[in-house]
Design a protein around this motif. Structure first.
Motif, mmCIF file in Angstrom:
data_model
loop_
_atom_site.group_PDB
_atom_site.id
_atom_site.type_symbol
_atom_site.label_atom_id
_atom_site.label_comp_id
_atom_site.label_asym_id
_atom_site.label_seq_id
_atom_site.Cartn_x
_atom_site.Cartn_y
_atom_site.Cartn_z
ATOM 1 N N ALA A 8 15.436 28.547 49.899
ATOM 2 C CA ALA A 8 16.423 27.483 49.741
ATOM 3 C C ALA A 8 15.706 26.141 49.677
ATOM 4 C CB ALA A 8 17.400 27.510 50.915
ATOM 5 N N VAL A 9 16.246 25.242 48.903
ATOM 6 C CA VAL A 9 15.639 23.923 48.748
ATOM 7 C C VAL A 9 16.592 22.863 49.272
ATOM 8 C CG1 VAL A 9 14.137 24.542 46.832
ATOM 9 C CG2 VAL A 9 16.458 23.803 46.368
ATOM 10 N N ASP A 10 16.047 21.728 49.659
ATOM 11 C CA ASP A 10 16.816 20.631 50.218
ATOM 12 C C ASP A 10 17.288 19.716 49.092
ATOM 13 O OD1 ASP A 10 17.827 18.513 51.668
ATOM 14 O OD2 ASP A 10 15.867 17.812 52.347
ATOM 15 N N PRO A 11 18.601 19.619 48.869
ATOM 16 C CA PRO A 11 19.109 18.763 47.791
ATOM 17 C C PRO A 11 18.677 17.302 47.921
ATOM 18 C CG PRO A 11 20.849 20.177 48.623
ATOM 19 C CD PRO A 11 19.674 20.354 49.533
ATOM 20 N N ALA A 12 18.526 16.807 49.138
ATOM 21 C CA ALA A 12 18.079 15.420 49.324
ATOM 22 C C ALA A 12 16.654 15.241 48.808
ATOM 23 C CB ALA A 12 18.173 15.020 50.791
ATOM 24 N N ARG A 13 15.798 16.218 49.064
ATOM 25 C CA ARG A 13 14.411 16.148 48.566
ATOM 26 C C ARG A 13 14.393 16.220 47.044
ATOM 27 N NH1 ARG A 13 9.655 19.150 47.506
ATOM 28 N NH2 ARG A 13 10.672 21.159 47.562
ATOM 29 N N LEU A 14 15.222 17.093 46.479
ATOM 30 C CA LEU A 14 15.292 17.195 45.021
ATOM 31 C C LEU A 14 15.815 15.890 44.419
ATOM 32 C CD1 LEU A 14 16.656 20.812 44.433
ATOM 33 C CD2 LEU A 14 14.298 20.046 44.759
ATOM 34 N N ALA A 15 16.805 15.276 45.069
ATOM 35 C CA ALA A 15 17.355 14.013 44.578
ATOM 36 C C ALA A 15 16.289 12.918 44.579
ATOM 37 C CB ALA A 15 18.558 13.600 45.413
ATOM 38 N N ALA A 16 15.445 12.899 45.595
ATOM 39 C CA ALA A 16 14.372 11.895 45.652
ATOM 40 C C ALA A 16 13.396 12.084 44.494
ATOM 41 C CB ALA A 16 13.648 11.976 46.997
ATOM 42 N N ILE A 17 13.059 13.321 44.188
ATOM 43 C CA ILE A 17 12.163 13.610 43.056
ATOM 44 C C ILE A 17 12.845 13.212 41.755
ATOM 45 C CG2 ILE A 17 11.045 15.456 41.739
ATOM 46 C CD1 ILE A 17 10.678 16.928 44.466
ATOM 47 N N HIS A 18 14.120 13.574 41.616
ATOM 48 C CA HIS A 18 14.865 13.263 40.386
ATOM 49 C C HIS A 18 14.928 11.758 40.162
ATOM 50 C CE1 HIS A 18 17.989 14.103 37.293
ATOM 51 N NE2 HIS A 18 17.380 15.281 37.253
ATOM 52 N N ALA A 19 15.105 10.989 41.251
ATOM 53 C CA ALA A 19 15.176 9.528 41.148
ATOM 54 C C ALA A 19 13.855 8.929 40.675
ATOM 55 C CB ALA A 19 15.581 8.930 42.493
ATOM 56 N N GLU A 20 12.744 9.554 41.038
ATOM 57 C CA GLU A 20 11.446 9.074 40.563
ATOM 58 C C GLU A 20 11.231 9.419 39.089
ATOM 59 O OE1 GLU A 20 7.846 9.654 42.854
ATOM 60 O OE2 GLU A 20 9.075 10.046 44.647
ATOM 61 N N ALA A 21 11.822 10.513 38.643
ATOM 62 C CA ALA A 21 11.576 11.011 37.291
ATOM 63 C C ALA A 21 12.527 10.438 36.246
ATOM 64 C CB ALA A 21 11.658 12.539 37.288
ATOM 65 N N PHE A 22 13.749 10.054 36.640
ATOM 66 C CA PHE A 22 14.772 9.650 35.672
ATOM 67 C C PHE A 22 15.461 8.356 36.083
ATOM 68 C CE2 PHE A 22 14.612 14.310 35.302
ATOM 69 C CZ PHE A 22 14.367 14.439 33.939
ATOM 70 N N LEU A 34 25.552 21.799 42.467
ATOM 71 C CA LEU A 34 24.959 22.709 41.491
ATOM 72 C C LEU A 34 24.299 23.896 42.174
ATOM 73 C CD1 LEU A 34 23.479 20.170 38.941
ATOM 74 C CD2 LEU A 34 25.204 21.923 38.451
ATOM 75 N N LEU A 35 23.525 23.632 43.227
ATOM 76 C CA LEU A 35 22.827 24.713 43.929
ATOM 77 C C LEU A 35 23.787 25.712 44.571
ATOM 78 C CD1 LEU A 35 19.955 22.625 45.491
ATOM 79 C CD2 LEU A 35 19.675 24.547 43.890
ATOM 80 N N ALA A 36 24.997 25.262 44.868
ATOM 81 C CA ALA A 36 26.010 26.151 45.459
ATOM 82 C C ALA A 36 26.763 26.944 44.398
ATOM 83 C CB ALA A 36 26.986 25.335 46.297
ATOM 84 N N SER A 37 26.526 26.654 43.136
ATOM 85 C CA SER A 37 27.225 27.331 42.042
ATOM 86 C C SER A 37 26.625 28.710 41.798
ATOM 87 C CB SER A 37 27.096 26.507 40.752
ATOM 88 O OG SER A 37 27.658 25.241 40.909
ATOM 89 N N PRO A 38 27.455 29.664 41.372
ATOM 90 C CA PRO A 38 26.952 31.009 41.077
ATOM 91 C C PRO A 38 25.877 30.972 39.991
ATOM 92 C CG PRO A 38 29.352 30.968 41.093
ATOM 93 C CD PRO A 38 28.901 29.550 41.179
ATOM 94 N N GLY A 39 24.822 31.736 40.206
ATOM 95 C CA GLY A 39 23.779 31.885 39.201
ATOM 96 C C GLY A 39 22.780 30.751 39.120
ATOM 97 N N VAL A 40 22.906 29.745 39.986
ATOM 98 C CA VAL A 40 22.004 28.590 39.926
ATOM 99 C C VAL A 40 20.899 28.757 40.968
ATOM 100 C CG1 VAL A 40 21.796 26.089 40.230
ATOM 101 C CG2 VAL A 40 23.779 27.055 39.043
ATOM 102 N N GLY A 48 7.681 18.317 42.096
ATOM 103 C CA GLY A 48 8.719 18.485 41.088
ATOM 104 C C GLY A 48 9.542 19.734 41.304
ATOM 105 N N PHE A 49 10.535 19.893 40.440
ATOM 106 C CA PHE A 49 11.397 21.073 40.522
ATOM 107 C C PHE A 49 12.066 21.310 39.177
ATOM 108 C CE2 PHE A 49 14.407 17.676 41.224
ATOM 109 C CZ PHE A 49 15.601 18.120 40.677
ATOM 110 N N ILE A 50 12.543 22.530 39.019
ATOM 111 C CA ILE A 50 13.349 22.919 37.864
ATOM 112 C C ILE A 50 14.605 23.593 38.388
ATOM 113 C CG2 ILE A 50 12.163 25.135 37.579
ATOM 114 C CD1 ILE A 50 12.416 24.716 34.511
ATOM 115 N N LEU A 51 15.723 23.288 37.762
ATOM 116 C CA LEU A 51 17.013 23.847 38.156
ATOM 117 C C LEU A 51 17.543 24.670 36.993
ATOM 118 C CD1 LEU A 51 18.966 23.579 40.613
ATOM 119 C CD2 LEU A 51 20.101 21.758 39.358
ATOM 120 N N ILE A 52 17.879 25.920 37.267
ATOM 121 C CA ILE A 52 18.266 26.896 36.237
ATOM 122 C C ILE A 52 19.621 27.496 36.582
ATOM 123 C CG2 ILE A 52 17.633 29.114 35.170
ATOM 124 C CD1 ILE A 52 15.594 26.936 34.605
#
Length: 144
Positions: A8-22, A34-40, A48-52
């Motif tokens: 499991a990943v921390d959405p706050a940590r992912l948000a911090a990375i996303h804010a640096e990238a975009f 999104l992470l709570a959605s089926p199949g994600v 960094g990270f990738i979300l699928i």
């Protein structure tokens, strides 16, 4: 989704990375939803990270974010490769994504990973200055 290989990943940590990238970054709430959605699932490293999303036999890259300080070191390619392996294990036979036509670095990364252009969405992205930019739809068909 969580398992020992893809914890499991921390959405706050992912948000911090996303804010640096975009400039138009996704916040913690959006990523948590999104992470709570089926199949994600996410594959994440420190820089960094990738979300699928996987639905039946298709996977979609929702976002790929790499901190500027971690770019040009192969992290994006490692994340894409790990996501492809995981998506295939979940039954996907192909992976799609949309990328801004002017994002040369991302387009090169995806081309090196085997993605090919299959379509275009005219004016899909809007920029702060009011400019619109086409999105290229790319696909990678998995070998089985």
């Amino acid at each position: 989704m969580s398992d020992p290989i893809f914890p499991a990943v921390d959405p706050a940590r992912l948000a911090a990375i996303h804010a640096e990238a975009f400039a138009a970054a996704w916040d913690r709430a959006v990523l948590a939803e999104l992470l709570a959605s089926p199949g994600v699932f996410a594959v994440a490293e420190e820089g960094g990270f990738i979300l699928i999303r996987v639905v039946v036999d298709e996977a979609e890259i929702l976002t790929l974010a790499v901190r500027p300080s971690a770019q040009r070191a192969g992290l994006g390619a490692r994340l894409v490769e790990a996501a492809v392996v995981r998506a295939a294990a979940l039954g996907a036979e192909r992976m799609f994504l949309e990328v801004a036509e002017g994002n040369g670095a991302a387009r090169a990364l995806y081309a090196r990973s085997g993605f090919v252009e299959m379509g275009r969405r005219r004016g899909y992205y809007s920029h702060a200055d009011g400019r619109r930019e086409d999105a290229l739809t790319l696909v990678l068909n998995f070998s089985r």
